[in-house]
Motif scaffolding. Structure first.
Motif, PDB file in Angstrom:
ATOM      1  N   LEU A 116      -8.720 -15.738-124.565  1.00 45.49           N
ATOM      2  CA  LEU A 116      -8.164 -16.575-123.496  1.00 45.49           C
ATOM      3  C   LEU A 116      -7.807 -15.736-122.270  1.00 45.49           C
ATOM      4  CD1 LEU A 116      -5.919 -18.875-125.697  1.00 45.49           C
ATOM      5  CD2 LEU A 116      -7.794 -19.667-124.269  1.00 45.49           C
ATOM      6  N   SER A 117      -8.708 -14.860-121.890  1.00 43.47           N
ATOM      7  CA  SER A 117      -8.452 -13.947-120.786  1.00 43.47           C
ATOM      8  C   SER A 117      -8.812 -14.525-119.428  1.00 43.47           C
ATOM      9  CB  SER A 117      -9.239 -12.647-120.998  1.00 43.47           C
ATOM     10  OG  SER A 117     -10.637 -12.921-121.081  1.00 43.47           O
ATOM     11  N   LEU A 283      -0.095 -23.002-121.911  1.00 39.49           N
ATOM     12  CA  LEU A 283      -1.444 -22.478-122.123  1.00 39.49           C
ATOM     13  C   LEU A 283      -2.132 -22.145-120.807  1.00 39.49           C
ATOM     14  CD1 LEU A 283      -3.697 -21.804-124.086  1.00 39.49           C
ATOM     15  CD2 LEU A 283      -4.396 -24.191-124.036  1.00 39.49           C
ATOM     16  N   LEU A 284      -2.108 -23.072-119.858  1.00 36.74           N
ATOM     17  CA  LEU A 284      -2.822 -22.853-118.602  1.00 36.74           C
ATOM     18  C   LEU A 284      -2.168 -21.758-117.765  1.00 36.74           C
ATOM     19  CD1 LEU A 284      -3.774 -26.494-117.551  1.00 36.74           C
ATOM     20  CD2 LEU A 284      -5.169 -24.779-118.716  1.00 36.74           C
ATOM     21  N   MET A 285      -0.850 -21.718-117.751  1.00 34.51           N
ATOM     22  CA  MET A 285      -0.179 -20.705-116.945  1.00 34.51           C
ATOM     23  C   MET A 285      -0.416 -19.307-117.514  1.00 34.51           C
ATOM     24  SD  MET A 285       3.683 -20.626-115.527  1.00 34.51           S
ATOM     25  CE  MET A 285       4.114 -19.463-114.236  1.00 34.51           C
ATOM     26  N   SER A 286      -0.340 -19.166-118.821  1.00 33.44           N
ATOM     27  CA  SER A 286      -0.580 -17.857-119.423  1.00 33.44           C
ATOM     28  C   SER A 286      -2.022 -17.418-119.211  1.00 33.44           C
ATOM     29  CB  SER A 286      -0.247 -17.892-120.917  1.00 33.44           C
ATOM     30  OG  SER A 286      -1.071 -18.834-121.597  1.00 33.44           O
ATOM     31  N   ALA A 287      -2.974 -18.365-119.296  1.00 31.66           N
ATOM     32  CA  ALA A 287      -4.373 -18.014-119.058  1.00 31.66           C
ATOM     33  C   ALA A 287      -4.595 -17.581-117.614  1.00 31.66           C
ATOM     34  CB  ALA A 287      -5.278 -19.198-119.387  1.00 31.66           C
ATOM     35  N   LEU A 288      -3.951 -18.260-116.668  1.00 31.63           N
ATOM     36  CA  LEU A 288      -4.092 -17.904-115.262  1.00 31.63           C
ATOM     37  C   LEU A 288      -3.503 -16.525-114.984  1.00 31.63           C
ATOM     38  CD1 LEU A 288      -4.854 -18.664-112.371  1.00 31.63           C
ATOM     39  CD2 LEU A 288      -2.632 -19.804-112.166  1.00 31.63           C
ATOM     40  N   ILE A 289      -2.330 -16.251-115.534  1.00 31.32           N
ATOM     41  CA  ILE A 289      -1.687 -14.950-115.317  1.00 31.32           C
ATOM     42  C   ILE A 289      -2.506 -13.835-115.946  1.00 31.32           C
ATOM     43  CG2 ILE A 289       0.359 -13.577-115.882  1.00 31.32           C
ATOM     44  CD1 ILE A 289       1.970 -16.185-115.643  1.00 31.32           C
ATOM     45  N   THR A 290      -3.035 -14.073-117.139  1.00 33.73           N
ATOM     46  CA  THR A 290      -3.864 -13.063-117.800  1.00 33.73           C
ATOM     47  C   THR A 290      -5.110 -12.757-116.985  1.00 33.73           C
ATOM     48  OG1 THR A 290      -3.079 -13.781-119.980  1.00 33.73           O
ATOM     49  CG2 THR A 290      -5.114 -12.498-119.911  1.00 33.73           C
ATOM     50  N   GLU A 291      -5.746 -13.788-116.441  1.00 34.15           N
ATOM     51  CA  GLU A 291      -6.941 -13.574-115.626  1.00 34.15           C
ATOM     52  C   GLU A 291      -6.604 -12.776-114.373  1.00 34.15           C
ATOM     53  OE1 GLU A 291     -10.637 -16.290-114.207  1.00 34.15           O
ATOM     54  OE2 GLU A 291      -8.661 -17.014-113.638  1.00 34.15           O
ATOM     55  N   GLN A 292      -5.490 -13.102-113.724  1.00 31.81           N
ATOM     56  CA  GLN A 292      -5.100 -12.372-112.520  1.00 31.81           C
ATOM     57  C   GLN A 292      -4.802 -10.906-112.834  1.00 31.81           C
ATOM     58  OE1 GLN A 292      -1.839 -14.695-110.958  1.00 31.81           O
ATOM     59  NE2 GLN A 292      -3.194 -16.015-109.781  1.00 31.81           N
ATOM     60  N   VAL A 299      -9.857  -4.119-110.249  1.00 29.78           N
ATOM     61  CA  VAL A 299      -9.841  -3.588-108.887  1.00 29.78           C
ATOM     62  C   VAL A 299      -9.230  -2.192-108.870  1.00 29.78           C
ATOM     63  CG1 VAL A 299      -8.878  -3.907-106.574  1.00 29.78           C
ATOM     64  CG2 VAL A 299      -9.786  -5.872-107.833  1.00 29.78           C
ATOM     65  N   GLU A 300      -8.142  -1.998-109.601  1.00 31.28           N
ATOM     66  CA  GLU A 300      -7.508  -0.676-109.649  1.00 31.28           C
ATOM     67  C   GLU A 300      -8.443   0.359-110.263  1.00 31.28           C
ATOM     68  OE1 GLU A 300      -3.971  -1.360-111.843  1.00 31.28           O
ATOM     69  OE2 GLU A 300      -2.835  -2.161-110.124  1.00 31.28           O
ATOM     70  N   LEU A 301      -9.169  -0.041-111.304  1.00 33.67           N
ATOM     71  CA  LEU A 301     -10.114   0.888-111.932  1.00 33.67           C
ATOM     72  C   LEU A 301     -11.249   1.241-110.986  1.00 33.67           C
ATOM     73  CD1 LEU A 301     -11.021   2.404-114.459  1.00 33.67           C
ATOM     74  CD2 LEU A 301     -12.194   0.322-115.215  1.00 33.67           C
TER      75      LEU A 301
END
Length: 340
Positions: A116-117, A283-292, A299-301
């Motif tokens: 769920l990334s 579920l949706l909020m955790s998935a959104l935060i994980t994706e961000q 980007v950092e890598l």
């Protein structure tokens, strides 16, 4: 269907039998837990949260479509433990098996990732795995009750709604938790453990007050879920949502707190709306935060790799003004390039 083929070792006859029996046992155990609290809707008994649907979808995603007989066996054991078999048995078994199987197939077609990334994974689980596929079990199950005369025709939609939401909430709360346990890791730092302990302590204090208060303070749980999602992503938000749903179901079946003085239909509607909204939020909020967060890490890598490349170029023998390593020509040529 390579993503849902399952574990190769368990495709041997002995391993496959163990797999099916394990799924059946987990399904039955989850069903008995769900049946500890029941609601009566139009003379039909339904459960506000039905965990076996979440167990079934998770098993099909992790082990493969081939474990579906375990779902059928588990559902059969639950039905036989409640009442003698009737003419509606085959139809209900078909609905209880077909719904999670369709959910797993739809999720595979949507290229669902079990970690769920991505935000799209959360959307797929909500709208395909839960709300969409679970309509099959509700429609077939309630339809069989009406056809066999166990339920009046005018009671179809209220019972269907309660059945559908109970199955969907089971997927929304239990499936992510089981998928999470598959690759769970302990928090790396002591500071995270302290914050997790603080979050758990506040949840144990706040959630009972919100649920059992007669002032209808259910909205107080949403800041808690947001905190859990921001700091611990799926693990925190789903555990908070599951804990709150269980306490809300206890209060609803006892007609206490926010559910005091309501009719059976009103209790069912309020509880199911609350559970559904809370599960969707978690579920949706955790998935959104994980994706961000994953995007930020990428980007950092990429920036770090670019810095390393530039450092290697600077430390080399190639003259600094020359923009194209390996190009022929003297400093005058490089000056021409710099003026272009």
């Amino acid at each position: 269907m390579a993503a849902v083929v399952g574990i190769a070792e368990l495709r041997r006859p002995g391993g496959y039998v163990v797999q099916v029996l394990a799924v059946a046992a987990c399904y039955y155990g989850a069903g008995r837990l769900g049946l500890l609290r029941e609601l009566s809707v139009e003379s039909a008994v339904v459960t506000p949260i039905y965990p076996p649907t979440g167990v079934a979808v998770a098993a099909l995603l992790i082990l493969g479509i081939g474990c579906w007989p375990g779902i059928t066996l588990g559902a059969l054991a639950i039905i036989l433990s409640l009442a003698p078999p009737g003419p509606d048995l085959v139809g209900i078994l078909f609905g209880n098996t077909a719904a999670p199987v369709c959910a797993a197939i739809l999720l595979h077609l949507a290229r669902f990732r079990m970690d769920l990334s991505r935000f799209r994974d959360g959307l797929a689980l909500v709208f395909l795995g839960a709300l969409g596929a679970m309509a099959i079990s509700a429609t077939v199950g309630v339809g069989m009750l009406v056809l066999t005369g166990k339920l009046a025709a005018q009671a179809f939609w209220p019972v269907w709604l309660a059945w559908w939401v109970g199955d969907a909430v089971g997927v929304l709360l239990v499936t992510p938790l089981l998928l999470l346990l598959r690759g769970a890791r302990l928090p790396p730092s002591f500071a995270r453990w302290k914050e997790a302990t603080a979050l758990a302590a506040i949840a144990c204090l706040l959630v009972p007050v919100a649920v059992y208060s007669s002032l209808s303070l259910l909205f107080l749980v949403y800041p808690l879920i947001i905190w859990a999602a921001l700091r611990f992503q799926l693990a925190g938000s789903v555990l908070c949502a599951l804990f709150t749903s269980v306490l809300a179901a206890l209060a609803a079946t006892e007609a206490r707190g926010a559910f005091e003085g309501l009719s059976a239909i009103e209790v069912m509607a309020k509880l199911q709306a609350f559970n559904g909204a809370m599960a969707l939020t978690a579920l949706l909020m955790s998935a959104l935060i994980t994706e961000q967060r994953n995007t930020r890490r990428s980007v950092e890598l990429a920036c770090q790799e670019l810095v390393e490349v530039l450092e290697n170029l600077t430390a080399g023998d190639v003259p600094a003004p020359r923009p194209r390593p390996g190009a022929d020509g003297a400093g005058g040529d490089g000056g021409d390039r710099s003026r272009r």
